[in-house]
Design an enzyme around this catalytic site. Structure first.
Site, PDB file in Angstrom:
ATOM      1  NE  ARG A  43      -3.728   0.426   2.293  1.00 16.20           N
ATOM      2  CZ  ARG A  43      -4.400   0.935   3.319  1.00 16.20           C
ATOM      3  NH1 ARG A  43      -4.403   0.303   4.481  1.00 16.20           N
ATOM      4  NH2 ARG A  43      -5.058   2.069   3.193  1.00 16.20           N
ATOM      5  CB  CYS A 103      -1.594   4.293   9.424  1.00 14.80           C
ATOM      6  SG  CYS A 103      -2.944   4.945  10.433  1.00 14.80           S
TER       7      CYS A 103
END
Length: 283
Positions: free
Chosen positions: A182, A240
């Site tokens: 990611r 995040c």
């Protein structure tokens, strides 16, 4: 408070203290793909005496057009929720989930944000409790409300404007807790844009773990210092996807004795709200 737990606690230690009147346990189980799964699991069975805190309802505020997916909760409302659960300024709080602390760490960080030092994550979560023969029940506690006075710790959470300014001044170092694929922008299962903030380092939260529990403090310290090099701990800012698992990386640093890092709670899902903000792909 003697023997205050401020980072993690083992299932053995929790079993030794579970019946103490000045301890409160929160169940923080949550599934991003099924937002009712955590509450339903809690209703089916939880650590005796545990009270459920929902990521969306209790540990976040409603999403707006400018925010990320899990904006900070209104902190006065959050503190009221703590008081309703029987938490006072001297309570030892324990938080747990079923995903190695990925969700519980958000609650841990929020309690620290409002000045509550005596809060720890159950290492290994519900599985560790059950592996020692710890029982579950479905009784819903009805604690007496308490008085709670909070003192917000300053400069522990950065706004997106503060992050942009600090990046321009090269005074912070972002560390992204998302999975490497990611971070590199190869896949993005949740947010509409893939990639990462330019210059951000990557430390997937799973790197903090071994067999579902946090690695020993000595090992965590070695790995984090290897990642950071000569960077100041106080200049480290965790992020995040939405500001939840970023807290796991800060917790790991605290376990390692590397105190002083901060969190960018808006994280990637807020950063990409403005198409003018730069993004990067690959490492």
């Amino acid at each position: 408070m003697l023997n205050m737990y401020t980072t993690i606690i083992s299932a053995e230690e929790l079993q030794n203290h579970i019946s103490e009147s000045d301890w409160v346990v929160f169940d923080c189980r949550f599934n991003l793909a099924d937002t009712l799964a955590g509450k339903n699991a809690y209703l089916d069975g939880h650590i005796p005496g545990a009270i459920y805190l929902d990521l969306d309802q209790d540990l976040s505020s409603p999403i707006t057009l400018e925010t990320g997916r899990h904006p900070l909760p209104d902190l006065e409302r959050f503190v009221d929720r703590l008081a309703q659960a029987g938490v006072n300024n001297n309570t030892q709080v324990i938080v747990y989930d079923d995903c190695a602390g990925a969700m519980a760490a958000r609650c841990w960080w929020l309690l620290r944000l409002v000045g509550h030092k005596a809060v720890a994550v159950l290492d290994g979560g519900l599985a560790a409790w059950q592996s020692l023969g710890g029982q579950l029940n479905n009784h819903i506690p009805q604690p007496a409300s308490t008085a709670y006075t909070f003192s917000l710790l300053p400069n522990q959470n950065l706004t997106v404007a503060e992050v942009e300014e600090a990046l321009d001044a090269q005074s912070i170092y972002l560390v992204d807790a998302r999975a490497a694929e990611r971070y590199r922008g190869e896949v993005e299962p949740i947010d509409p844009i893939a990639g990462h903030v330019p210059s951000a380092l990557n430390r997937p939260l799973t790197d903090n773990l071994a067999e579902g529990k946090f690695k020993p403090a000595v090992q965590l310290r070695k790995e984090w210092l290897q990642l950071l090099g000569d960077k100041s701990i106080e200049a480290v800012v965790h992020m995040c996807g939405s500001g939840v698992t970023a807290c796991h990386n800060q917790l790991a640093m605290e376990i390692a004795g590397l105190s002083g890092s901060r969190v960018y709670s808006g994280s990637w899902s807020e950063w990409i709200r403005d198409p003018a903000r730069p993004i990067a792909t690959k490492s």
